[in-house]
Write a protein that holds these residues in place. Structure first.
Motif, PDB file in Angstrom:
ATOM      1  N   ILE A 192       0.848  -1.195   0.000  1.00 51.96           N
ATOM      2  CA  ILE A 192       0.000   0.000   0.000  1.00 51.96           C
ATOM      3  C   ILE A 192       0.889   1.252   0.000  1.00 51.96           C
ATOM      4  N   ILE A 193       0.562   2.191  -0.882  1.00 48.48           N
ATOM      5  CA  ILE A 193       1.323   3.435  -0.989  1.00 48.48           C
ATOM      6  C   ILE A 193       1.021   4.317   0.220  1.00 48.48           C
ATOM      7  N   GLU A 194       2.055   4.709   0.909  1.00 46.43           N
ATOM      8  CA  GLU A 194       1.906   5.474   2.153  1.00 46.43           C
ATOM      9  C   GLU A 194       2.379   6.922   2.035  1.00 46.43           C
ATOM     10  N   ALA A 195       3.118   7.242   0.974  1.00 51.15           N
ATOM     11  CA  ALA A 195       3.584   8.626   0.804  1.00 51.15           C
ATOM     12  C   ALA A 195       3.916   8.883  -0.660  1.00 51.15           C
ATOM     13  N   VAL A 196       3.590  10.085  -1.115  1.00 45.29           N
ATOM     14  CA  VAL A 196       3.973  10.547  -2.452  1.00 45.29           C
ATOM     15  C   VAL A 196       4.497  11.971  -2.336  1.00 45.29           C
ATOM     16  N   GLU A 197       5.304  12.375  -3.319  1.00 44.18           N
ATOM     17  CA  GLU A 197       5.796  13.746  -3.346  1.00 44.18           C
ATOM     18  C   GLU A 197       6.028  14.165  -4.788  1.00 44.18           C
ATOM     19  N   SER A 198       6.037  15.463  -5.007  1.00 41.28           N
ATOM     20  CA  SER A 198       6.206  15.979  -6.359  1.00 41.28           C
ATOM     21  C   SER A 198       7.678  16.159  -6.698  1.00 41.28           C
ATOM     22  N   THR A 199       8.010  15.849  -7.948  1.00 36.52           N
ATOM     23  CA  THR A 199       9.363  16.079  -8.440  1.00 36.52           C
ATOM     24  C   THR A 199       9.497  17.443  -9.109  1.00 36.52           C
ATOM     25  N   ASP A 200       8.379  18.157  -9.287  1.00 38.27           N
ATOM     26  CA  ASP A 200       8.393  19.430 -10.021  1.00 38.27           C
ATOM     27  C   ASP A 200       8.117  20.646  -9.147  1.00 38.27           C
ATOM     28  N   HIS A 201       7.845  20.447  -7.870  1.00 36.41           N
ATOM     29  CA  HIS A 201       7.477  21.552  -6.987  1.00 36.41           C
ATOM     30  C   HIS A 201       8.424  21.605  -5.794  1.00 36.41           C
ATOM     31  N   ASP A 202       8.486  22.774  -5.156  1.00 35.95           N
ATOM     32  CA  ASP A 202       9.398  22.960  -4.027  1.00 35.95           C
ATOM     33  C   ASP A 202       9.038  22.069  -2.834  1.00 35.95           C
ATOM     34  N   PHE A 203       7.746  21.960  -2.523  1.00 32.69           N
ATOM     35  CA  PHE A 203       7.322  21.083  -1.429  1.00 32.69           C
ATOM     36  C   PHE A 203       5.873  20.678  -1.630  1.00 32.69           C
ATOM     37  N   VAL A 204       5.674  19.489  -2.151  1.00 35.44           N
ATOM     38  CA  VAL A 204       4.345  18.871  -2.251  1.00 35.44           C
ATOM     39  C   VAL A 204       4.509  17.439  -1.757  1.00 35.44           C
ATOM     40  N   LEU A 205       3.912  17.159  -0.612  1.00 34.96           N
ATOM     41  CA  LEU A 205       4.087  15.862   0.037  1.00 34.96           C
ATOM     42  C   LEU A 205       2.740  15.378   0.569  1.00 34.96           C
TER      43      LEU A 205
END
Length: 238
Positions: A192-205
């Motif tokens: 189960i996916i527990e965390a994602v974050e953006s590779t294109d933004h300063d801080f999107v978690l």
């Protein structure tokens, strides 16, 4: 120096009363932010709201309308709030466009995924091939009930300072298809996916657990998570 203004989304109950657990507010205040509680029903003004705030927390809550990711409702789908979905998706899109910090918590992780064109598993226990952990724990909200494996060289790893953490768990839905620019940065042992974050933004978690509840009891990783988020919100206003 002025404190960064942190928008916090809310839920609405069956009597149309707004609801929000106080520990979201407490966590933001402790980290040095100024909490601003956002009511449901202002989606037409999402651009103005995004201009007013320096960062946003998409909070936990009920299920998401599956028609938003082109699926019919599963038999075990819980209560949905279309007006909340509309607001949070609109706000997420505006904040992404403005490159302002986003912290998605539990449902907030899922709404972030949907806002970017992804889908979610409507019920992990009946729609997953693997044997599933207890993701709706019976213990108190302060208890860390299972492990999350954190991806190396991720934002989450830089906050946690380790690749294995313990979290609490209160969900029966989960992220399924992760669209770009998001990447997976944390998983449970059952996949189960527990965390994602953006590779294109300063801080999107986005995280699937509830760090605001753990932060209330001084859990170190959760405190660091809010500290880093508020720090990024300070930077976004400069």
């Amino acid at each position: 120096m002025k404190k960064p203004v942190i928008g916090i989304t809310t839920d609405v109950d069956s009597d149309r009363k707004h609801q929000l657990n106080t520990n979201y507010v407490t966590a933001v205040k402790r980290a040095g932010g100024l909490p601003l509680i956002l009511p449901i029903g202002v989606e037409e003004d999402a651009k103005q709201v995004a201009h007013l705030i320096d960062g946003i927390i998409l909070t936990g809550g009920g299920d998401i309308d599956p028609t938003l990711f082109d699926e019919e409702p599963h038999a075990l789908l819980g209560e949905v709030s279309p007006t909340r979905d509309s607001l949070e998706i609109a706000l997420a899109k505006e904040m992404l466009q403005a490159n302002k910090p986003i912290l998605g918590i539990c449902r907030g992780l899922q709404i972030l995924n949907v806002a970017l064109g992804g889908a979610i598993i409507q019920d992990i226990h009946s729609q997953s091939a693997n044997t599933i952990l207890q993701h709706s724990q019976k213990a108190t909200r302060s208890h860390q009930s299972h492990f999350v494996q954190v991806k190396k060289e991720s934002i989450l790893e830089s906050i946690a300072e380790t690749t294995k953490i313990k979290v609490n768990s209160f969900h029966h839905q989960a992220v399924k298809d992760v669209p770009k620019p998001l990447k997976i940065s944390g998983t449970a042992s059952d996949g189960i996916i527990e965390a994602v974050e953006s590779t294109d933004h300063d801080f999107v978690l986005g995280v699937q657990w509830h760090p605001e509840a753990l932060a209330e009891y001084g859990e170190v990783v959760s405190l660091r998570l809010f500290d880093k988020f508020v720090e990024k919100c300070k930077e976004s206003r400069s």
